[in-house]
Design an enzyme around this catalytic site. Structure first.
Site, PDB file in Angstrom:
ATOM      1  N   ARG A  61       0.853  -1.189   0.000  1.00 31.71           N
ATOM      2  CA  ARG A  61       0.000   0.000   0.000  1.00 31.71           C
ATOM      3  C   ARG A  61       0.886   1.235   0.000  1.00 31.71           C
ATOM      4  NH1 ARG A  61      -2.745   3.531   3.640  1.00 31.71           N
ATOM      5  NH2 ARG A  61      -4.860   4.023   2.941  1.00 31.71           N
ATOM      6  N   SER A 130     -13.006  -3.018  -0.782  1.00 29.57           N
ATOM      7  CA  SER A 130     -13.373  -2.499   0.534  1.00 29.57           C
ATOM      8  C   SER A 130     -14.887  -2.342   0.630  1.00 29.57           C
ATOM      9  CB  SER A 130     -12.724  -1.136   0.767  1.00 29.57           C
ATOM     10  OG  SER A 130     -11.326  -1.230   0.767  1.00 29.57           O
ATOM     11  N   LYS A 159      -5.521   5.433   8.744  1.00 27.59           N
ATOM     12  CA  LYS A 159      -6.469   6.009   7.794  1.00 27.59           C
ATOM     13  C   LYS A 159      -7.496   6.803   8.593  1.00 27.59           C
ATOM     14  CE  LYS A 159      -9.123   4.872   3.650  1.00 27.59           C
ATOM     15  NZ  LYS A 159      -9.613   3.802   2.754  1.00 27.59           N
TER      16      LYS A 159
END
Length: 230
Positions: A61, A130, A159
């Protein structure tokens, strides 16, 4: 243990290296990289430690790197994952996944569309999506997603804009789909007990591995704990 309401059904094996059962097992301890936690260590070394500790999937990521830079990083990590026999996925960047030879990609609700990713990567690719609601989860399953990443279960510094999906909602989502589900968001050795009994197939973790002083030991402890109730 998976929720009893998730009745088993036959799923065609359309992937190359990883069957649907392989993908479900890969959700157990799913490491998501974050260079913010490396503290001077190389990403390759931390991923190697995680794999030695039993990580079942690795996602690269990198929200702030170019596609070329992601491809270069993937070239260092893919051989490690191949040797360990676990899937290597890239977050969001479908082009990087295609060019690097990654096993697939994970996309969000606002990232590259599932259908576009499937067209680009083909039927053998693993594509995760997601989801924060039952409706999103069912739409992703209907669209051909191979697994769901559901969360954030807890607020997380990784996040800060993540929508919370607490354990009761996670349980509803797991009961509503047949594809594997990995929970994500604020999960670590101390908090992962919250997903027990929700029907998830595992947990995706970031700082629990990548901020650990000993990634191998931290991953091994998490795997042992997760195997006790998944």
């Amino acid at each position: 243990m998976a929720a009893e309401s998730r009745a088993p059904r036959a799923v065609p094996c359309r992937r190359g290296r990883f069957s649907p059962d392989d993908i479900r097992r890969a959700m157990l301890v799913y490491g998501v990289s974050d260079r913010a936690w490396l503290a001077g260590r190389s990403l390759k070394d931390v991923v190697a430690g995680a794999l030695a500790g039993g990580a079942t999937c690795i996602q690269l990521r990198e929200k702030h790197l170019t596609t070329d830079e992601i491809v270069a990083e993937a070239a260092e990590l893919i051989p490690l994952c191949r040797a360990a026999g676990v899937p290597f996925l890239i977050d969001d960047d479908v082009e990087a996944a295609l060019r690097s030879g990654a096993d697939g990609v994970h996309v969000g609700q606002s990232d590259t569309e599932l259908a576009q990713a499937r067209r680009a990567l083909g039927e053998d690719a693993i594509i995760g999506v997601s989801a924060q609601t039952v409706e999103q989860a069912q739409a992703a399953e209907a669209g051909g997603a191979d697994y769901l990443g559901v969360g954030a279960v807890f607020a997380t510094a990784t996040k800060t804009d993540a929508i919370l999906t607490p354990p009761p909602v996670l349980k509803e989502i797991c009961a509503s789909v047949q594809i594997p589900v990995t929970a994500i968001g604020g999960l670590n050795y101390d908090t992962v007990d919250a997903i027990a009994g929700c029907g998830a197939d595992g947990a995706a973790v970031v700082s629990a591995i990548f901020a650990a002083a000993d990634p191998e030991a931290a991953t091994r402890a998490l795997v042992t704990k997760m195997e006790g109730f998944i």
